[in-house]
Scaffold this active site. Sequence first.
Site, PDB file in Angstrom:
ATOM      1  CB  THR A  28      -0.942   0.022   1.223  1.00  0.00           C
ATOM      2  OG1 THR A  28      -0.261  -0.466   2.375  1.00  0.00           O
ATOM      3  CG2 THR A  28      -2.158  -0.840   0.978  1.00  0.00           C
ATOM      4  CG  PHE A  65      -0.324   0.615  12.068  1.00  0.00           C
ATOM      5  CD1 PHE A  65       0.970   0.453  11.619  1.00  0.00           C
ATOM      6  CD2 PHE A  65      -0.750  -0.140  13.154  1.00  0.00           C
ATOM      7  CE1 PHE A  65       1.849  -0.425  12.237  1.00  0.00           C
ATOM      8  CE2 PHE A  65       0.118  -1.034  13.785  1.00  0.00           C
ATOM      9  CZ  PHE A  65       1.428  -1.170  13.322  1.00  0.00           C
ATOM     10  CE1 TYR A  66       3.100  -2.107   9.122  1.00  0.00           C
ATOM     11  CE2 TYR A  66       2.643  -4.122   7.918  1.00  0.00           C
ATOM     12  CZ  TYR A  66       3.337  -3.454   8.896  1.00  0.00           C
ATOM     13  OH  TYR A  66       4.278  -4.120   9.633  1.00  0.00           O
ATOM     14  CB  ALA A  67      -2.458   2.653   4.425  1.00  0.00           C
TER      15      ALA A  67
END
Length: 345
Positions: A28, A65-67
Amino acid sequence: MSVKTVKLGGTASGITVGKVAHGLMTLTSQDPNVPTDEEAAFAAIKAGIDVLPPGVKMFLNSAEFYAVGFTTENLELLSRFYEKYPEYVEKTFLSVKGGMKANTLTPDSSAENLRRSVDACVAALRGTKKIDLFETARVDPNVPLEQALKTLVQLKEEGKFDHLGMSECRAETLRKANSIHPITAVEIEVSLWSYEEETRKVIATAEELGISVIAYSPLGRGLLTGTITSPTDLPEHDMRRRFDRFQEENLKHNLGILEEIKPIAAKKQIALPQLALAWVASLGPHVIPLPGSGKPKRVVENILSGDIELTQEEQDQIADILSKHEVKGDRYIGGPAGHFLHLWG
């Protein structure tokens, strides 16, 4: 083509995964001006899974929370992957990190926030895949470990996920957590650049307790690929530009150490990233390197690196180089600004 496999630890000891895992953070976009290339991401995930033998699962690592903006976009992307390719659901073992305050990177292991976080991750997957393993991304210093694990066990018993993991914790914390509830895996940073005393303690403790070590950033966030020679090689919005080891002086020093390691890879006729991953894999049968890539060819190369065996002489050469040279710069941001990262909780 043979691919090395390993059994996971703890309550997942009956599950076999590839020796090298696949981190999904890079799938992402971290740049608000650049959209995520969904088809390219799907191709990268499929490529890794397709290399594995039948019955062996790919260990995938995602997070709440990877974005950009710390949103669940990474998990939402994964849900669309599983929706499009449902035959891949059972071929993967999905590990998800969470437990941070909404839209921040501050740990919050209160019962309210852990439930919020787990529910957000479950909702993002939209029923396409159950979370196999959930771990708090950091140990919350303000909530007793017993209380945090009690909440997580409750959520597990409610069927939100199947196994418990830890992340960025000390060896003594891992031992204590495992005494409260079996821990399947612990995620810590391990690479030629990150092999400090506490790293070695966690690896040893995990082996003693039968816990898998998921070794994130095994390529030193790209430094061990040999492709980064200056901070200007990094994209403008790349978070690594703020990290200590990517500052000009530290980078120059650390690349000097890399020059001494390169001949070992050359003599073995393998690429530098392959050597770096093989070295992490050599630290124990329970150590699973976790590189990340959005390129199918690179994902396959990473996985096959787990099959490379280093001789004792090669391991001794690397150990000798590392003992003679201190890696400069903290893992993230150093000095007073780094305290909020809650490393080694």
